[in-house]
Write a protein that holds these residues in place. Structure first.
Motif, short mmCIF file in Angstrom:
data_model
loop_
_atom_site.label_atom_id
_atom_site.label_comp_id
_atom_site.label_asym_id
_atom_site.label_seq_id
_atom_site.Cartn_x
_atom_site.Cartn_y
_atom_site.Cartn_z
N VAL A 125 0.84 -1.21 0.00
CA VAL A 125 0.00 0.00 0.00
C VAL A 125 0.87 1.25 0.00
N VAL A 126 1.92 1.26 0.84
CA VAL A 126 2.81 2.43 0.90
C VAL A 126 3.50 2.66 -0.44
N VAL A 127 3.97 1.59 -1.06
CA VAL A 127 4.65 1.71 -2.35
C VAL A 127 3.70 2.23 -3.42
N CYS A 128 2.49 1.74 -3.46
CA CYS A 128 1.53 2.16 -4.49
C CYS A 128 1.15 3.63 -4.32
N VAL A 129 0.92 4.06 -3.09
CA VAL A 129 0.59 5.47 -2.85
C VAL A 129 1.76 6.37 -3.21
N ALA A 130 2.97 5.96 -2.82
CA ALA A 130 4.16 6.76 -3.13
C ALA A 130 4.38 6.86 -4.64
N VAL A 131 4.20 5.77 -5.35
CA VAL A 131 4.37 5.78 -6.81
C VAL A 131 3.33 6.67 -7.47
N THR A 132 2.09 6.60 -7.02
CA THR A 132 1.03 7.42 -7.62
C THR A 132 1.29 8.90 -7.41
N VAL A 133 1.66 9.28 -6.20
CA VAL A 133 1.97 10.69 -5.92
C VAL A 133 3.19 11.14 -6.74
N PHE A 134 4.19 10.28 -6.82
CA PHE A 134 5.39 10.60 -7.58
C PHE A 134 5.07 10.83 -9.06
N ILE B 53 14.98 -7.91 -6.06
CA ILE B 53 15.10 -7.40 -7.43
C ILE B 53 13.74 -7.37 -8.12
N GLY B 54 12.95 -8.41 -7.92
CA GLY B 54 11.62 -8.45 -8.52
C GLY B 54 10.72 -7.32 -8.03
N ALA B 55 10.79 -7.01 -6.73
CA ALA B 55 9.98 -5.91 -6.19
C ALA B 55 10.40 -4.58 -6.79
N VAL B 56 11.71 -4.37 -6.95
CA VAL B 56 12.20 -3.11 -7.53
C VAL B 56 11.78 -2.99 -9.00
N VAL B 57 11.95 -4.06 -9.76
CA VAL B 57 11.61 -4.02 -11.18
C VAL B 57 10.13 -3.77 -11.39
N TYR B 58 9.29 -4.43 -10.63
CA TYR B 58 7.85 -4.22 -10.80
C TYR B 58 7.40 -2.87 -10.27
N THR B 59 8.14 -2.30 -9.36
CA THR B 59 7.85 -0.92 -8.95
C THR B 59 8.13 0.04 -10.09
N LEU B 60 9.23 -0.20 -10.82
CA LEU B 60 9.51 0.62 -12.01
C LEU B 60 8.44 0.41 -13.08
N VAL C 105 5.51 2.54 -12.10
CA VAL C 105 5.73 3.94 -12.45
C VAL C 105 5.48 4.16 -13.94
N TYR C 106 6.02 3.28 -14.75
CA TYR C 106 5.88 3.39 -16.20
C TYR C 106 4.40 3.33 -16.62
N ASN C 107 3.67 2.35 -16.13
CA ASN C 107 2.26 2.19 -16.51
C ASN C 107 1.39 3.31 -15.97
N THR C 108 1.74 3.85 -14.79
CA THR C 108 0.98 4.98 -14.25
C THR C 108 1.18 6.22 -15.10
N ASP D 159 1.04 -5.29 -11.92
CA ASP D 159 2.20 -4.73 -11.23
C ASP D 159 2.02 -4.76 -9.72
N ILE D 160 0.85 -4.35 -9.24
CA ILE D 160 0.62 -4.27 -7.79
C ILE D 160 0.63 -5.66 -7.16
N VAL D 161 -0.02 -6.62 -7.80
CA VAL D 161 -0.06 -7.97 -7.24
C VAL D 161 1.34 -8.59 -7.21
N HIS D 162 2.13 -8.38 -8.25
CA HIS D 162 3.48 -8.92 -8.25
C HIS D 162 4.38 -8.23 -7.22
N ILE D 163 4.18 -6.93 -7.03
CA ILE D 163 4.92 -6.25 -5.96
C ILE D 163 4.58 -6.88 -4.61
N PHE D 164 3.29 -7.14 -4.39
CA PHE D 164 2.87 -7.77 -3.13
C PHE D 164 3.51 -9.16 -2.96
#
Length: 313
Positions: A200-209, A257-264, A267-270, A296-301
């Motif tokens: 949840v924290v990662v998704c909110v931070a990515v959206t605001v960013f 590494i998987g969490a970082v890549v899917y976070t990127l 960001v790209y898809n947003t 992306d969100i499910v894989h980050i989780f």
């Protein structure tokens, strides 16, 4: 031959007697450099630029010419072009905002259903034991997930035609939710809660960013493709190694590494969804937009769950 009495007055008479009955000529006014304007008739400027009322012309006053505004100085054709431009800009912005609201509404329904399934698979012991005892359902859901995902990504017609697009998206959500719930059933409740909170924290931070930054990640699609290929290769190597001998640090490294890549990827898809970057998603592709963010969100989780599960053991 015209008589002298009926002839028009001379220039000198008209100049000295402006109110002569037969006066048909007025001398041209002279330009005043000090004021930058032509002087009006007597009493014109003393009355604030308005002709005084006289008994000879009651209620009559000349039309006052107003100074044109800046917009009036633009030609009519150019004014129409500017109005059309701003109208198109407003319409495109409103369409984009409606598209974003639709995508996030679908995404909210998907995530609510997925995390409900995860909670049931984690807290209800009979369900948790059932999915662990019958792994074949997991592999079947994986096959459904892969087939439907390929259909929605590769074929434009199914993902744009209502109601087939929502039906396929629902089947995909059901399959991925079962997979996420099955994986979560192997971890402790504490690890699942930690993974949910971090996600949840990662998704909110990515959206605001994405809504605030000027960094355009859509121009780096090639680098993201390389990162995705490397993640797939690392995953295959990790799966092969762990099948023979479990290496804790290798599993943790792959999950991080998987969490970082899917976070990127998120960001790209947003930024594709927002539409003010180099690349953008068409407003007709609301199913594709929701699908991309959801994956992306499910894989980050799931990747964070592997890290938190290993840390709480």
């Amino acid at each position: 031959m015209t008589s002298k009495a009926n002839s028009p007055p001379s220039y000198e008479e008209a100049l000295h007697h402006p109110k002569a009955e037969d006066c048909s000529y007025q001398p041209p006014p002279s330009y005043s450099p000090s004021t930058g304007m032509y002087p009006g008739p007597p009493g014109y400027w003393s009355q604030g630029g308005v002709f005084p009322q006289t008994s000879e012309s009651p209620g009559l006053s000349p039309t006052v010419t107003t100074i044109p505004t800046l917009s009036a100085a633009v030609p009519a054709a150019h004014t129409g072009d500017m109005e059309a431009f701003f109208r198109n800009q407003w319409e495109s912005t409103s369409v984009r905002h409606a598209f974003i609201r639709k995508v996030y509404l679908i995404l909210a329904v998907q995530l609510a259903f997925t995390f409900t399934v995860v909670a049931v698979f984690t807290f209800v012991d009979p369900v948790r034991l059932f999915v662990i005892r019958y792994p074949g359902i997991y592999w079947a859901s994986l096959a459904v997930y892969f087939v439907v995902y390929c259909v929605l990504i590769c074929l434009k017609e199914p993902r744009r035609r209502f109601p087939w697009n929502l039906l396929l998206l629902g089947i995909f959500t059901l399959a991925l939710s079962y997979m996420a719930g099955t994986i979560s059933s192997y971890y402790e409740t504490k690890a699942v809660f930690i993974a949910m909170g971090i996600t949840v924290v990662v998704c909110v931070a990515v959206t605001v960013f994405c809504f605030q930054t000027k960094v355009d990640l859509t121009s780096c699609s090639g680098l993201l493709c390389i990162a995705g290929v490397l993640l797939m290769i690392i995953g295959i190597v990790t799966a092969v190694v762990l099948s023979f001998q479990y290496v804790h640090w290798l599993h943790m490294l792959y999950a991080a590494i998987g969490a970082v890549v899917y976070t990127l990827f998120l960001v790209y898809n947003t930024q594709l969804l927002i539409g003010n970057r180099e690349l953008a998603i068409s407003p007709e592709e609301y199913v594709f937009g929701a699908l991309s963010l959801y994956v992306d969100i499910v894989h980050i989780f799931l990747f964070i769950l592997q890290v938190s599960g290993s840390a709480t053991e």
